[in-house]
Scaffold this motif. Structure first.
Motif, mmCIF file in Angstrom:
data_model
loop_
_atom_site.group_PDB
_atom_site.id
_atom_site.type_symbol
_atom_site.label_atom_id
_atom_site.label_comp_id
_atom_site.label_asym_id
_atom_site.label_seq_id
_atom_site.Cartn_x
_atom_site.Cartn_y
_atom_site.Cartn_z
ATOM 1 N N ALA A 243 0.865 -1.141 0.022
ATOM 2 C CA ALA A 243 -0.052 -0.071 -0.072
ATOM 3 C C ALA A 243 0.834 1.097 -0.024
ATOM 4 N N THR A 244 0.406 2.133 -0.397
ATOM 5 C CA THR A 244 0.949 3.591 -0.183
ATOM 6 C C THR A 244 0.232 4.596 0.349
ATOM 7 N N ALA A 245 0.879 5.369 1.287
ATOM 8 C CA ALA A 245 0.308 6.059 2.267
ATOM 9 C C ALA A 245 0.621 7.655 1.794
ATOM 10 N N GLU A 246 0.086 8.412 1.373
ATOM 11 C CA GLU A 246 0.486 9.935 1.173
ATOM 12 C C GLU A 246 -0.034 10.676 2.372
ATOM 13 N N LEU A 247 0.891 11.580 2.577
ATOM 14 C CA LEU A 247 0.803 12.386 3.741
ATOM 15 C C LEU A 247 0.950 13.912 3.276
ATOM 16 N N SER A 248 -0.073 14.597 3.309
ATOM 17 C CA SER A 248 0.113 16.064 2.581
ATOM 18 C C SER A 248 -0.657 17.217 3.573
ATOM 19 N N ILE A 249 0.090 18.230 3.506
ATOM 20 C CA ILE A 249 -0.335 19.471 4.347
ATOM 21 C C ILE A 249 -0.354 20.939 3.378
ATOM 22 N N GLY A 266 8.446 20.563 8.619
ATOM 23 C CA GLY A 266 8.627 20.386 10.031
ATOM 24 C C GLY A 266 7.604 19.307 10.471
ATOM 25 N N ARG A 267 6.440 19.496 10.284
ATOM 26 C CA ARG A 267 5.078 18.878 10.452
ATOM 27 C C ARG A 267 5.078 17.423 9.918
ATOM 28 N N ILE A 268 5.441 17.545 8.723
ATOM 29 C CA ILE A 268 5.475 16.224 8.013
ATOM 30 C C ILE A 268 6.596 15.354 8.292
ATOM 31 N N SER A 269 7.821 15.774 8.445
ATOM 32 C CA SER A 269 9.044 15.393 9.037
ATOM 33 C C SER A 269 8.714 14.689 10.729
ATOM 34 N N LYS A 270 7.879 15.480 11.363
ATOM 35 C CA LYS A 270 7.502 14.949 12.775
ATOM 36 C C LYS A 270 6.719 13.742 12.422
ATOM 37 N N ALA A 271 5.608 13.741 11.699
ATOM 38 C CA ALA A 271 4.722 12.679 11.624
ATOM 39 C C ALA A 271 5.463 11.493 11.129
ATOM 40 N N ILE A 272 6.480 11.431 10.099
ATOM 41 C CA ILE A 272 7.208 10.422 9.727
ATOM 42 C C ILE A 272 7.932 9.914 10.909
ATOM 43 N N ALA A 273 8.688 10.942 11.464
ATOM 44 C CA ALA A 273 9.418 10.341 12.683
ATOM 45 C C ALA A 273 8.585 9.581 13.755
ATOM 46 N N THR A 274 7.459 9.983 13.996
ATOM 47 C CA THR A 274 6.788 9.521 15.142
ATOM 48 C C THR A 274 6.145 8.159 14.525
ATOM 49 N N LEU A 275 5.682 7.894 13.382
ATOM 50 C CA LEU A 275 5.483 6.553 12.803
ATOM 51 C C LEU A 275 6.546 5.622 12.735
ATOM 52 N N GLU A 276 7.926 5.948 12.711
ATOM 53 C CA GLU A 276 8.888 5.181 12.532
ATOM 54 C C GLU A 276 9.184 4.845 14.036
ATOM 55 N N ASP A 277 9.149 5.907 14.882
ATOM 56 C CA ASP A 277 9.321 5.480 16.464
ATOM 57 C C ASP A 277 8.276 4.375 17.020
ATOM 58 N N LEU A 331 6.855 -10.037 11.496
ATOM 59 C CA LEU A 331 5.998 -9.830 12.313
ATOM 60 C C LEU A 331 4.926 -8.599 12.570
ATOM 61 N N ARG A 332 5.307 -7.899 11.635
ATOM 62 C CA ARG A 332 4.200 -6.672 11.431
ATOM 63 C C ARG A 332 4.163 -6.119 10.068
ATOM 64 N N THR A 333 3.242 -5.278 10.014
ATOM 65 C CA THR A 333 3.094 -4.305 8.748
ATOM 66 C C THR A 333 4.405 -3.185 8.889
ATOM 67 N N THR A 334 4.944 -3.133 7.573
ATOM 68 C CA THR A 334 6.253 -2.154 7.838
ATOM 69 C C THR A 334 5.994 -0.767 7.207
ATOM 70 N N ILE A 335 6.610 0.061 7.672
ATOM 71 C CA ILE A 335 6.714 1.412 7.387
ATOM 72 C C ILE A 335 7.898 1.807 6.704
ATOM 73 N N ALA A 336 7.920 2.383 5.514
ATOM 74 C CA ALA A 336 8.979 2.639 4.621
ATOM 75 C C ALA A 336 8.797 4.119 3.826
ATOM 76 N N ILE A 356 5.534 10.372 0.688
ATOM 77 C CA ILE A 356 5.024 8.895 0.417
ATOM 78 C C ILE A 356 5.526 7.853 1.266
ATOM 79 N N ILE A 357 4.810 6.958 1.699
ATOM 80 C CA ILE A 357 5.244 5.749 2.667
ATOM 81 C C ILE A 357 4.692 4.604 2.131
ATOM 82 N N ASN A 358 5.751 3.587 1.652
ATOM 83 C CA ASN A 358 5.258 2.437 1.338
ATOM 84 C C ASN A 358 5.245 1.442 2.328
ATOM 85 N N LEU A 359 3.897 0.928 2.512
ATOM 86 C CA LEU A 359 3.735 -0.248 3.540
ATOM 87 C C LEU A 359 3.447 -1.689 3.233
ATOM 88 N N ARG A 360 4.164 -2.378 3.571
ATOM 89 C CA ARG A 360 3.838 -4.086 3.397
ATOM 90 C C ARG A 360 2.866 -4.505 4.388
#
Length: 484
Positions: A243-249, A266-277, A331-336, A356-360
Motif C-alpha cells: 500500500a501507499t500512504a500519502e501524507l500532505s499538508i 517540519g510537521r510532515i517530518s515529525k509525522a514520519i518520525a513518530t510513525l517510525e518510532d 511480525l508486523r506491517t512495515t513502514i518505509a 509517500i510511505i510504502n507499507l507492506r
C-alpha cells in the motif's frame, strides 16, 4: 514457613522443567519421508533449451509503450518449436495476445484441477550497469557449470522447467488424474494486470476453480533458520499487501527569514518520525507461526526448547526477531518512507509538503486499519492521509494434501531440505488466482544463497546447471504427486 515456601518453589520449578522438557521432546517432525526421484532426463538438451530461452529480450517496462512485442512473439514461437509434444497433446490458448495457457486433461473429471504458473517477462538491465555483467545478460552463456542471463532466477526457469517436465512426462506416456493447467504471464514484473489477471478472470468466467495454484516465491535457502543445519525450503502460503500512504499538508508559506515554529516540512517530518518510532504492533502469528511449527522439530536442542514452548517464550522470540529488518518484517506491517516533496527555493517556505510511505501489510491488516493507525499516531488533523493499494493475500492451508504434495515433491529432489510455510514479502502473480483457487502457494524449487537473491533483479543473474536440472525434476514430481 521458609522451608514450605522453598518446597513450593522447587515444586513449581520441577513442574515447569518437566512440562517444557516434555514439549521439547514430544514435538514430531512434519517432514514427509523422501522418495528419491529416479527421473533421468536429457540434460544436454534441456540446458540448450534454457540457454536459448534466455536470449529473447522479453522485458517489462513501466511504460508499456516500450515493450518490444516482436521479442515476445519470437519467444512464443521458440516454445512451439522446442516443445512439440506439449503443443500437440495439450490444449493451448493465447489470452490477451501474449498470456499463455495450456490445459492437460486428466482422466478423472470429478477432481478439481491444479495450476502451475510462472512468467516469461524480465526486468530491464539498469542503465549504466551493462558493462558490470561478466556475461552478456541476454547471452544465455554456459560457463563453469553455470547458466548466465536475465531470467535464470526470475522467472524463465519456471516456464522452461514446467514445459521440460511436461514434455518429458508426455513422452513417457504419463496421464494425470486431474486436469493440470500451465499459465504463463508476460507482465508480472509490473503487476500482471494484462497477463495473470486476465487469465484468472477468463478462467473464472468459464467456471474453472483450482485445488491449488503454485507460482514462484520462496526458495531453498541455506543457513536461514538458527539451530537448523539443513537448508530450509520456504513455501509462501500468503504474500503481504502493498500500500501507499500519502501524507500532505497545505498552509501559508512566506519568507524563510520569518518562519513559524512549526513549518509544513517540519510537521510532515515529525509525522514520519513518530510513525517510525511507534511502528505497527508486532505479533508471532499466522504464516510466521506456521514456519516455526515446521522447523522447530528439526532444530538443535537449545533452540528446539525455546520454540517448542513458544507460549512461554513468545516475548523473547519476538524481541529477537525485531532486531533485524528481515525478521522484523515477518511480525508486523512495515513502514518505509520513500518520497518527500516540498519547496523549490532556499529562502522561501513551501506552501505544500507531502511524503509517500510504502507499507507492506500483514494478513489481517486492512487498508482502513492502516489509515486509522497513521491518523491516530501522528495526531495532526491538518495533515491529510490517503491510503491506497492492495491488502495481503489470503492464507493458504498447510494441513491438506495440497501443501503436503509440494513438501513431498521437494523432498524427493532435495532429500535433506526442511520444507516449511512462510510469509512472502514481495508480490507475485499468485495473488491474481486467489479468487479461483482454494490455495495459492509460492515456491521456486532451487537452492540459493543471499548473494543469489541480490542478483535476481541485479547484475550477473545466474543459476547453476544442477539447480536448473533439479527444478525440472521438481516439476515432474509435483505433477505426479498433486495430480493423484
Amino acid at each position: 514457613m521458609k522451608k514450605s515456601l522453598l518446597f513450593i518453589l522447587l515444586g513449581v520449578l520441577f513442574i515447569f522443567i518437566f512440562v517444557t522438557g516434555y514439549r521439547t521432546f514430544a514435538i514430531q517432525s512434519r517432514q514427509p519421508t523422501p522418495m528419491k526421484t529416479n527421473v533421468v532426463i536429457d540434460e544436454e538438451k534441456a540446458i540448450t533449451h534454457f540457454s536459448k530461452a534466455l536470449t529473447y529480450k522479453t522485458i517489462s517496462y513501466r511504460d508499456r509503450e516500450k515493450f518490444d512485442y516482436d521479442e515476445f512473439e519470437k519467444f512464443i514461437e521458440f516454445l512451439q518449436k522446442t516443445y512439440p509434444t506439449v503443443h500437440e497433446k495439450l490444449e493451448f490458448e493465447r489470452m490477451n495476445d501474449y498470456a499463455l495457457v495450456f490445459k492437460w486433461k486428466g482422466t478423472k473429471a470429478n477432481k478439481n484441477p491444479i495450476g502451475l504458473t510462472s512468467h516469461y517477462d524480465v526486468v530491464p538491465i539498469l542503465e549504466g550497469t551493462e558493462d558490470n555483467w561478466e556475461h552478456d545478460p541476454f547471452s544465455g552463456d554456459i560457463h563453469d557449470g553455470t547458466i548466465w542471463g536475465r531470467g535464470t532466477l526470475d522467472d524463465k526457469i519456471g516456464v522452461i522447467g514446467i514445459l521440460e517436465a511436461a514434455e518429458f512426462l508426455l513422452n513417457e506416456g504419463y496421464e494425470p488424474e486431474r486436469d493440470i493447467y500451465f499459465m504463463f504471464g508476460f507482465d508480472e514484473e509490473i503487476g500482471g494486470e494484462h497477463g495473470a489477471k486476465v487469465i484468472a478472470e477468463t478462467l473464472k468466467e468459464r467456471g474453472i476453480h483450482f485445488a491449488f495454484v503454485l507460482d514462484e516465491g520462496g526458495a531453498i535457502i541455506e543457513n536461514m533458520v538458527p539451530g537448523v543445519d539443513q537448508p530450509v525450503a520456504v513455501v509462501g502460503i500468503a504474500e503481504k499487501g502493498s500500500a501507499t500512504a500519502e501524507l500532505s499538508i497545505e498552509g501559508s508559506g512566506g519568507h524563510s527569514s520569518q518562519p513559524k515554529n512549526h513549518t509544513n516540512i517540519g510537521r510532515i517530518s515529525k509525522a514520519i518520525a513518530t510513525l517510525e518510532d511507534t511502528q505497527f504492533h508486532e505479533e508471532l502469528r499466522g504464516p510466521v507461526n506456521d514456519l516455526f511449527e515446521f522447523v522447530a522439530p528439526e532444530m538443535s536442542l537449545p533452540m528446539r526448547y525455546v520454540f517448542a514452548n513458544k507460549s512461554i517464550f513468545k516475548p523473547v522470540i519476538e524481541n529477537i526477531l525485531l532486531k533485524e529488518p528481515t525478521t522484523a518484517a515477518l511480525l508486523r506491517t512495515t513502514i518505509a518512507p520513500t518520497i518527500f516533496q516540498a519547496g523549490e527555493q532556499y529562502n522561501a517556505l513551501p506552501e505544500k509538503a507531502s511524503a509517500i510511505i510504502n507499507l507492506r501489510l500483514m494478513p489481517g491488516d486492512s487498508l482502513l486499519d492502516v489509515e486509522n493507525f497513521i491518523k491516530e499516531t501522528i495526531k495532526d488533523d491538518d495533515i491529510k492521509v490517503k491510503v491506497s493499494g492492495n491488502e495481503a493475500s489470503k492464507v493458504s492451508s498447510v494441513d491438506g494434501w495440497h501443501f503436503k504434495s509440494i513438501q513431498q515433491a521437494t523432498r524427493n529432489v532435495y532429500e535433506n531440505a526442511i520444507v516449511a510455510p512462510y510469509l512472502m514479502f514481495a508480490g507475485s502473480d499468485a495473488k491474481h488466482y486467489d479468487e479461483i483457487s482454494d490455495n495459492t502457494y509460492r515456491f521456486l524449487p532451487v537452492l540459493i544463497t543471499s548473494d543469489d537473491l541480490n542478483k535476481m533483479h541485479g547484475t550477473n543473474e545466474q543459476i547453476s546447471i544442477d539447480n536448473y536440472i533439479n527444478a525440472i525434476k521438481f516439476y515432474i514430481e509435483i505433477m505426479i504427486e498433486a495430480s493423484s
